[in-house]
Design a protein around this motif. Structure first.
Motif, PDB file in Angstrom:
ATOM      1  N   ASP A 266       0.822  -1.206   0.000  1.00  0.00           N
ATOM      2  CA  ASP A 266       0.000   0.000   0.000  1.00  0.00           C
ATOM      3  C   ASP A 266       0.860   1.262   0.000  1.00  0.00           C
ATOM      4  O   ASP A 266       0.505   2.255  -0.637  1.00  0.00           O
ATOM      5  N   ASN A 267       1.998   1.229   0.693  1.00  0.00           N
ATOM      6  CA  ASN A 267       2.847   2.417   0.784  1.00  0.00           C
ATOM      7  C   ASN A 267       3.623   2.693  -0.503  1.00  0.00           C
ATOM      8  O   ASN A 267       3.651   3.814  -0.989  1.00  0.00           O
ATOM      9  N   TRP A 268       4.294   1.653  -1.028  1.00  0.00           N
ATOM     10  CA  TRP A 268       5.128   1.882  -2.218  1.00  0.00           C
ATOM     11  C   TRP A 268       5.137   0.709  -3.206  1.00  0.00           C
ATOM     12  O   TRP A 268       5.479   0.890  -4.371  1.00  0.00           O
ATOM     13  N   GLY A 269       4.725  -0.479  -2.754  1.00  0.00           N
ATOM     14  CA  GLY A 269       4.815  -1.665  -3.613  1.00  0.00           C
ATOM     15  C   GLY A 269       3.973  -1.595  -4.868  1.00  0.00           C
ATOM     16  O   GLY A 269       4.305  -2.208  -5.889  1.00  0.00           O
ATOM     17  N   TRP A 270       2.861  -0.830  -4.828  1.00  0.00           N
ATOM     18  CA  TRP A 270       1.999  -0.710  -6.006  1.00  0.00           C
ATOM     19  C   TRP A 270       2.727  -0.045  -7.168  1.00  0.00           C
ATOM     20  O   TRP A 270       2.321  -0.177  -8.336  1.00  0.00           O
ATOM     21  N   ARG A 271       3.835   0.640  -6.872  1.00  0.00           N
ATOM     22  CA  ARG A 271       4.612   1.310  -7.928  1.00  0.00           C
ATOM     23  C   ARG A 271       5.476   0.324  -8.726  1.00  0.00           C
ATOM     24  O   ARG A 271       5.841   0.605  -9.874  1.00  0.00           O
ATOM     25  N   VAL A 272       5.808  -0.819  -8.127  1.00  0.00           N
ATOM     26  CA  VAL A 272       6.743  -1.772  -8.748  1.00  0.00           C
ATOM     27  C   VAL A 272       6.295  -2.232 -10.138  1.00  0.00           C
ATOM     28  O   VAL A 272       7.102  -2.245 -11.084  1.00  0.00           O
ATOM     29  N   PRO A 273       5.007  -2.640 -10.347  1.00  0.00           N
ATOM     30  CA  PRO A 273       4.597  -3.058 -11.701  1.00  0.00           C
ATOM     31  C   PRO A 273       4.795  -1.962 -12.756  1.00  0.00           C
ATOM     32  O   PRO A 273       5.082  -2.278 -13.921  1.00  0.00           O
ATOM     33  N   PHE A 274       4.669  -0.696 -12.365  1.00  0.00           N
ATOM     34  CA  PHE A 274       4.912   0.402 -13.303  1.00  0.00           C
ATOM     35  C   PHE A 274       6.397   0.499 -13.642  1.00  0.00           C
ATOM     36  O   PHE A 274       6.764   0.725 -14.800  1.00  0.00           O
ATOM     37  N   TRP A 275       7.237   0.321 -12.650  1.00  0.00           N
ATOM     38  CA  TRP A 275       8.678   0.433 -12.875  1.00  0.00           C
ATOM     39  C   TRP A 275       9.214  -0.716 -13.725  1.00  0.00           C
ATOM     40  O   TRP A 275      10.115  -0.534 -14.548  1.00  0.00           O
ATOM     41  N   ILE A 276       8.673  -1.907 -13.521  1.00  0.00           N
ATOM     42  CA  ILE A 276       9.155  -3.097 -14.248  1.00  0.00           C
ATOM     43  C   ILE A 276       9.016  -2.921 -15.758  1.00  0.00           C
ATOM     44  O   ILE A 276       9.823  -3.439 -16.543  1.00  0.00           O
ATOM     45  N   SER A 277       8.007  -2.175 -16.193  1.00  0.00           N
ATOM     46  CA  SER A 277       7.729  -2.047 -17.628  1.00  0.00           C
ATOM     47  C   SER A 277       8.907  -1.481 -18.404  1.00  0.00           C
ATOM     48  O   SER A 277       9.094  -1.803 -19.575  1.00  0.00           O
TER      49      SER A 277
END
Length: 526
Positions: A194-205
């Motif tokens: 909830d804090n920052w992990g939701w950003r990971v799928p965007f970064w992986i792209s």
């Protein structure tokens, strides 16, 4: 060079052509898959993003705003189709969808970098909207290039089969986005995600885009376009020839209203609305929805190729119109069964199946105010688990008062499905994916066959992206709104009201398609 490339391709054996087209499909599909992945992680994380980029005081309004931002990326796709379609018909297919790939990839990566609404206020949703618009523009140019490129390499009698591999990339992109989200959620704690992990799928792209860029950079131009360019037969003004010519514009309209808009709403109903319905209407646990959708999509994806192949045998129209008809008739019974599968009236609470506890958390902004959560879990005999949280503001004097009354608690409820219910819902979503494959599998070949080489990229891209971007892209927001209105009005089947939009659009498309489309597949070598 271009003319020699076309002659060399024409002189190949069927076996050599098959080998060549597999390399073409791989290069085209990988880029398209990544672009769909980029687009879908936004939709898949819509509930989380609503809490990050929009005011948190009204969750329903925040979720609708997120869906509207998601839809904005679809609505702008026709403009991307015009802009990049024109470039593709003038410069070439290869270089145009190389540019769209880079725009899409960097826009997605940057969405994962935007600070939350709590940090930068209204600048957060504005930046997200701008990047979503860039995503939509890029995707508007991507699909037409990939579909045209593959179709111009394919043998005429196998065009539906070969282009259907491109069609699998949209569902595969959604499937991979769900898998990446599931892995991220399972690797991190709920608080970390909830804090920052939701950003990971965007970064992986960004890593995936780098690989695809290298592959696409080494592709050659399509043989039909290369030949037209070498003979000086490419269009100097594709927009004017496509839409200023009454004869061609008639086919653009027919492609849109007789096929693409119906395909668009069926596509988004079977995938995105099904996911939204499970999460927001049925309150199924987010992780279960992701795994449920991923399973149904995995099982259904091979049918894109099957129905593409079938359209080579019996005609594109027969396959697509049948898919639309069956979907129109089946949607309401399917969604009614989905909703009733978690109907608690037919379930029995297990012995000692109810547990309750209360937790308090000091309000981050008001020291004298605490957030008290009343948590209740109910286990039923079939294994269904209901989690209900009621959150109220609590001051040292007791509940926070508003207008002389205790403030209404914010209630949230999630359902963890029993295994048999989960597999039943997978089956119902799988059926919807089959409808998707019937209308979407043959449509790339259908569209490229309607228009000549010199204006094909432009002409086919616009109806496809209006059908999908406008009619399809608006579906999650419109359907959610209709369900909300139906629920507030006390309609007995409020949960089915959102289906009137896809059913109505698909019905109009079916009527037009039945009367005005021909079933014979065309030859695109002009």
């Amino acid at each position: 060079m271009s003319e020699n490339h076309h002659e060399n391709y024409e002189n190949m054996t069927d076996r050599q052509k098959n080998r060549t087209i597999w390399s073409v499909i791989t290069a085209s599909s990988l880029g398209t898959l990544i672009e769909w992945y980029d687009f879908y992680i936004f939709g898949s994380l819509a509930i989380v993003l609503a809490t990050k980029f929009f005011p948190a005081d009204n969750p329903t309004a925040a979720f609708l705003s997120t869906l509207a931002t998601f839809a904005a990326g679809f609505v702008v796709r026709p403009f991307g189709a015009l802009f990049f379609g024109r470039l593709g018909d003038i410069i070439g297919r290869k270089y145009t969808f190389l540019v769209t790939l880079l725009i899409m990839g960097f826009s997605t990566f940057l969405i994962g970098c935007i600070p939350s609404y709590k940090t930068i206020g209204f600048l957060a949703p504005v930046l997200v909207l701008i990047l979503r618009l860039l995503q939509g523009l890029a995707l508007g140019g991507e699909y037409g290039g990939a579909a045209t490129y593959v179709a111009e390499y394919a043998q005429p009698h196998r065009r539906g089969y070969w282009t259907s591999w491109i069609q699998t990339t949209a569902t595969a992109g959604l499937f991979i986005s769900l898998i990446v989200i599931l892995i991220t959620k399972n690797t991190l704690s709920a608080e970390e995600f909830d804090n920052w992990g939701w950003r990971v799928p965007f970064w992986i792209s960004i890593l995936m885009v780098g690989v695809s860029y290298v592959i696409r950079k080494n592709m050659k131009e399509s043989p039909l376009f290369a030949k037209a360019k070498s003979e000086g037969k490419t269009s100097k003004n594709p927009l004017k020839e496509s839409f200023g010519n009454k004869y061609n514009f008639k086919f653009v309209l027919l492609a849109l209203f007789g096929a693409a808009m119906g395909q668009g709403v069926i596509w988004y109903t079977g995938q995105f609305y099904a996911m939204s319905f499970l999460q927001k209407v049925m309150n199924v646990e987010s992780a279960q929805v992701d795994s449920l959708m991923a399973t149904a999509l995995f099982l259904g994806t091979p049918f894109f190729v099957f129905f593409g192949w079938l359209s080579d045998k019996i005609g594109r129209k027969a396959v697509m119109m049948t898919g639309m008809l069956v979907a129109i008739l089946a949607y309401r019974p399917i969604y009614d069964s989905m909703f009733k599968s978690v109907n608690l009236e037919n379930k029995t609470v297990a012995d000692n199946g109810i547990t309750e506890k209360r937790t308090a958390k000091i309000h981050t902004d008001i020291v004298t105010d605490s957030l008290v959560t009343f948590h209740k879990e109910t286990v039923f005999t079939d294994g269904t688990l209901i989690k209900k949280d009621s959150i109220v503001h609590w001051s040292p004097a007791g509940p926070v008062m508003k207008d002389g009354k205790a403030e209404e608690p914010k209630v949230s409820q999630t359902v963890k499905l029993a295994d048999n219910t989960k597999w039943y819902l997978i089956f119902l979503v799988f059926i919807q994916v089959i409808f998707v494959t019937m209308v979407y599998g043959p449509i790339a070949a259908f569209l490229v066959e309607m228009f000549p080489v010199r204006i094909r990229y432009t002409s086919m891209s616009l109806p496809y992206h209006i059908g999908n971007g406008v009619f399809g892209g608006l579906l999650p927001a419109v359907a959610t709104y209709l369900v909300t209105v139906g629920k507030d009005a006390g309609h007995p089947t409020w949960y089915l009201q959102g289906l009137w939009y896809p059913i109505g659009v698909a019905a109009v498309c079916l009527i037009i398609g039945l009367f005005y489309l021909k079933n014979k597949n065309n030859n695109i070598h002009d």
